[in-house]
Design an enzyme around this catalytic site. Structure first.
Site, short mmCIF file in Angstrom:
data_model
loop_
_atom_site.label_atom_id
_atom_site.label_comp_id
_atom_site.label_asym_id
_atom_site.label_seq_id
_atom_site.Cartn_x
_atom_site.Cartn_y
_atom_site.Cartn_z
N LEU A 52 0.87 -1.17 0.00
CA LEU A 52 0.00 0.00 0.00
C LEU A 52 0.90 1.22 0.00
O LEU A 52 2.00 1.19 0.55
CB LEU A 52 -0.89 0.03 1.25
CG LEU A 52 -1.98 -1.05 1.38
CD1 LEU A 52 -2.64 -0.95 2.76
CD2 LEU A 52 -3.02 -0.93 0.29
N ASP A 53 0.44 2.31 -0.61
CA ASP A 53 1.19 3.56 -0.57
C ASP A 53 1.45 3.97 0.88
O ASP A 53 0.66 3.65 1.77
CB ASP A 53 0.42 4.70 -1.25
CG ASP A 53 0.28 4.50 -2.75
OD1 ASP A 53 1.01 3.65 -3.31
OD2 ASP A 53 -0.56 5.19 -3.35
N LYS A 54 2.52 4.71 1.08
CA LYS A 54 2.87 5.17 2.42
C LYS A 54 1.71 5.89 3.09
O LYS A 54 1.43 5.68 4.28
CB LYS A 54 4.09 6.10 2.35
CG LYS A 54 4.53 6.67 3.69
CD LYS A 54 5.73 7.58 3.54
CE LYS A 54 6.13 8.18 4.88
NZ LYS A 54 7.32 9.08 4.77
N ARG A 171 -5.60 6.51 -7.37
CA ARG A 171 -5.27 7.93 -7.37
C ARG A 171 -5.23 8.48 -8.79
O ARG A 171 -5.76 9.57 -9.08
CB ARG A 171 -3.95 8.16 -6.66
CG ARG A 171 -3.98 7.77 -5.20
CD ARG A 171 -2.61 7.66 -4.57
NE ARG A 171 -1.92 8.95 -4.56
CZ ARG A 171 -0.70 9.12 -4.07
NH1 ARG A 171 -0.02 8.09 -3.57
NH2 ARG A 171 -0.14 10.31 -4.07
#
Length: 238
Positions: A52-54, A171
């Site tokens: 997962l993205d930060k 996103r």
């Protein structure tokens, strides 16, 4: 760093709730990544299955050994695993020039240096209008002054299901639908994000909140609440 919350575990995997702001994997300039911190917490080395993205909070699968990691890395790319997200976005999605409440976006996105096809299902759950004040400079006077103007920003809570798993897929594709994620300065609208900070949105508003996986011959679903920063906004404005 707080202990990482464990949602479920068996002999092969753990499901954990990755906090917002924590990188999944370590590297140069990255402090306290999840793979290192969780390994310390458990007393043995864990193996990443996906990422997962930060700035994305939510359910993450990690494996207890290399064999399980190989098995679940392959499994997660199949229809046996369903990843679902919630996001706060600016406005409503526009598909083929029309404003819609639900649909499927299929497009090419750049990931890992090449164009890849991506598919995301979306459904608008709630929409609200947020009013914030914007400071404007008055020109043409001897002593320039600033006045405040009210700006109305529509924000939607959107449910998302991944049809593919590309990097930054949600996103990028929501920005393509002219409905960028709140707090996403990389793919979204920086000017609107700056205004939304006045309404309390200071982080990326995306969370992996629901995961369905095959266990013991049947599918089992795990779900977590919205992250605190998203829940606070929803309670106040929606």
């Amino acid at each position: 760093m707080k202990a990482i919350s464990i949602i479920f575990q068996n002999q092969e995997i753990l499901l954990v709730n990755k906090p917002c702001g924590v990188s999944v994997q370590g590297g140069e300039g990255i402090s306290h990544p999840l793979d290192e911190e969780l390994s310390k917490q458990l007393g043995y080395r864990i193996h990443l299955v996906h990422r997962l993205d930060k700035e994305t909070e939510g359910i993450l699968i990690v494996a207890k050994n290399p064999q399980a990691a190989s098995k679940w890395t392959k499994l997660i790319s199949t229809k046996e695993v369903q990843k679902e997200y919630k996001a706060l976005c600016v406005g409503l999605p526009k598909l083929k020039g029309k404003t819609v409440k639900e649909g499927l976006v299929e497009s090419e996105i750049e990931a890992h240096g090449r164009n890849q096809s991506a598919r995301t299902f979306f459904s608008v759950e709630k929409t609200a209008t947020v009013t914030v004040k914007k400071s404007l400079k008055v020109e043409g006077v001897d002593n320039p002054a600033r006045v405040e103007e009210e700006v109305k920003i529509p924000v939607s809570l959107i449910d998302l299901k991944l049809g593919t798993g590309r990097m930054h897929q949600i996103r990028i594709q929501m920005a393509q639908l002219d409905c960028p994620l709140c707090g996403d300065d990389q793919h979204g609208n920086f000017k609107i994000n700056k205004l939304l900070r006045k309404a309390g949105i200071k982080k990326l508003c995306l969370a992996s909140t629901r995961l369905t996986i095959p266990l013991d011959g049947k599918k089992q679903t795990f779900e977590i609440p919205l992250p605190e920063h998203m829940e606070a906004f929803v309670k106040q404005y929606m």
